[in-house]
Design an enzyme around this catalytic site. Structure first.
Site, PDB file in Angstrom:
ATOM      1  N   ARG A   1       0.855  -1.204   0.000  1.00 23.67           N
ATOM      2  CA  ARG A   1       0.000   0.000   0.000  1.00 23.67           C
ATOM      3  C   ARG A   1       0.876   1.233   0.000  1.00 23.67           C
ATOM      4  NH1 ARG A   1      -4.755   0.137   4.235  1.00 23.67           N
ATOM      5  NH2 ARG A   1      -3.028   0.721   5.581  1.00 23.67           N
TER       6      ARG A   1
ATOM      7  N   THR B   1      -1.379   7.447  -0.321  1.00 21.63           N
ATOM      8  CA  THR B   1      -2.705   7.291  -0.950  1.00 21.63           C
ATOM      9  C   THR B   1      -3.443   6.056  -0.436  1.00 21.63           C
ATOM     10  OG1 THR B   1      -1.828   5.890  -2.715  1.00 21.63           O
ATOM     11  CG2 THR B   1      -1.777   8.282  -3.092  1.00 21.63           C
TER      12      THR B   1
ATOM     13  N   ASP C   1       0.284  -3.694  11.966  1.00 15.22           N
ATOM     14  CA  ASP C   1       0.785  -4.006  10.625  1.00 15.22           C
ATOM     15  C   ASP C   1       1.151  -5.491  10.571  1.00 15.22           C
ATOM     16  OD1 ASP C   1       2.696  -4.447   8.436  1.00 15.22           O
ATOM     17  OD2 ASP C   1       2.490  -2.285   8.131  1.00 15.22           O
TER      18      ASP C   1
ATOM     19  N   ASP D   1       4.759  -6.495   9.224  1.00 13.16           N
ATOM     20  CA  ASP D   1       5.830  -6.151  10.172  1.00 13.16           C
ATOM     21  C   ASP D   1       5.817  -7.067  11.379  1.00 13.16           C
ATOM     22  OD1 ASP D   1       6.941  -4.135   8.691  1.00 13.16           O
ATOM     23  OD2 ASP D   1       5.782  -2.533   9.636  1.00 13.16           O
TER      24      ASP D   1
HETATM   25  C1  PRP Z   1      -1.161  -5.077   4.199  1.00 11.04           C
HETATM   26  C2  PRP Z   1      -1.975  -6.358   4.239  1.00 11.04           C
HETATM   27  C3  PRP Z   1      -2.759  -6.265   2.968  1.00 11.04           C
HETATM   28  C4  PRP Z   1      -3.030  -4.799   2.830  1.00 11.04           C
HETATM   29  C5  PRP Z   1      -4.436  -4.531   3.261  1.00 11.04           C
HETATM   30  O1  PRP Z   1      -0.075  -5.201   3.369  1.00 11.04           O
HETATM   31  O2  PRP Z   1      -1.208  -7.502   4.348  1.00 11.04           O
HETATM   32  O3  PRP Z   1      -2.081  -6.768   1.837  1.00 11.04           O
HETATM   33  O4  PRP Z   1      -2.115  -4.127   3.710  1.00 11.04           O
HETATM   34  O5  PRP Z   1      -4.775  -3.227   3.057  1.00 11.04           O
HETATM   35  P1  PRP Z   1      -5.871  -2.760   2.006  1.00 11.04           P
HETATM   36  O6  PRP Z   1      -7.040  -3.645   2.200  1.00 11.04           O
HETATM   37  O7  PRP Z   1      -6.131  -1.335   2.415  1.00 11.04           O
HETATM   38  O8  PRP Z   1      -5.293  -2.850   0.625  1.00 11.04           O
HETATM   39  P2  PRP Z   1       0.991  -4.002   3.210  1.00 11.04           P
HETATM   40  O9  PRP Z   1       0.563  -3.086   2.103  1.00 11.04           O
HETATM   41  O10 PRP Z   1       1.233  -3.372   4.549  1.00 11.04           O
HETATM   42  O11 PRP Z   1       2.273  -4.739   2.666  1.00 11.04           O
HETATM   43  P3  PRP Z   1       3.228  -5.790   3.433  1.00 11.04           P
HETATM   44  O12 PRP Z   1       2.423  -7.034   3.663  1.00 11.04           O
HETATM   45  O13 PRP Z   1       4.323  -6.020   2.479  1.00 11.04           O
HETATM   46  O14 PRP Z   1       3.674  -5.156   4.715  1.00 11.04           O
HETATM   47  N1  URA Z   2      -2.476  -3.521   6.688  1.00 13.28           N
HETATM   48  C1  URA Z   2      -2.162  -4.046   7.900  1.00 13.28           C
HETATM   49  O1  URA Z   2      -1.184  -4.798   8.011  1.00 13.28           O
HETATM   50  N2  URA Z   2      -2.929  -3.726   8.949  1.00 13.28           N
HETATM   51  C2  URA Z   2      -3.987  -2.915   8.837  1.00 13.28           C
HETATM   52  O2  URA Z   2      -4.659  -2.667   9.848  1.00 13.28           O
HETATM   53  C3  URA Z   2      -4.310  -2.381   7.583  1.00 13.28           C
HETATM   54  C4  URA Z   2      -3.537  -2.714   6.520  1.00 13.28           C
END
Ligand code: PRP
Ligand code: URA
Length: 212
Positions: free
Chosen positions: A107, A111, A203, A206
């Protein structure tokens, strides 16, 4: 408005208990990983409940009989990187012959829109019944894009397995892909100003990989 015909909150004491451990901020990566994998396995049991079975003739040590085995399309698991990776082992425990594809999305921090950086899918993905997995359904943008990518490759049967969903994400997904069934362990209250789920678990990527 959420359409509960295609949205399922898997209600089970073991899942509730394990999810509470994951939500707790003091829980470290080792336990977080273990709980996520175990919940994914338990939820996979529910998600695969309507898989078709076909009759087969077998012979036990005592007699011949008509038994059942899973028929229809073969399965594929597609985790959304990174956090979806934490659900793959649990699902494979129940469906060990499933193939695994990967879709990488993150994400944009400003945005909150998903950005694609990777996509590697089984060559015959269009012939498979696909389980997309990602623990967090927040705005729904990432899951919606991943499902669109799969549909563009010809996939017609898709289910989404998540852990914590926000109402905003469920509504977005149902608007973009009304036929896709969503399975989650919990439906939380809302998103905050950073598009994180409240109360959520923070998160997921993380916490899973210890990157913060
Ligand atoms: C997180 C999660 C989803 C997304 C959800 O990933 O694992 O993929 O956010 O958010 P959304 O429904 O608003 O799209 P992130 O973008 O943090 O990436 P990562 O898993 O690499 O940390
Ligand atoms: N991605 C995450 O990992 N946690 C949230 O709460 C939203 C998006």
């Amino acid at each position: 408005m959420i359409d509960y015909k295609t949205f399922h909150v898997v209600d089970h004491p073991l899942i509730k208990h394990k999810l509470s451990i994951m939500r707790e901020k003091e829980t470290g990566s080792k336990d977080f990983r273990q709980m996520l994998s175990e919940i994914a396995m338990l939820m996979c049991y529910e998600l695969t409940r309507d898989l078709p079975v076909v009759d087969i003739e077998i012979e036990t040590p005592i007699a011949k009989m008509t038994a059942q085995q899973i028929g229809g399309k073969k399965l594929a698991i597609v985790p959304i990187l990174r956090a979806g990776l934490g659900m793959v082992e649990g699902i494979l425990t129940l469906v060990p012959v499933a193939k695994v594809g990967h879709i990488g999305l993150y994400r944009d921090p400003k945005t909150h829109e998903p950005v694609t950086y990777y996509c590697k899918l089984p060559a015959d993905i269009q012939d498979r019944y696909v389980i997309v997995c990602d623990p967090m359904l927040a705005t729904g943008g990432s899951a919606s894009d991943a499902i669109r990518m799969l549909k563009n490759k010809g996939v017609t049967q898709i289910k989404l397995l998540c852990l914590v969903a926000a109402p905003e994400g469920v509504e977005r997904l149902q608007k973009d892909h009304p036929e896709v069934e969503i399975f989650t362990a919990a439906l939380d209250e809302r998103l905050n100003e950073n598009a994180y789920i409240v109360p959520g678990l923070g998160d997921a990527g993380d916490r899973l990989f210890g990157t913060k």
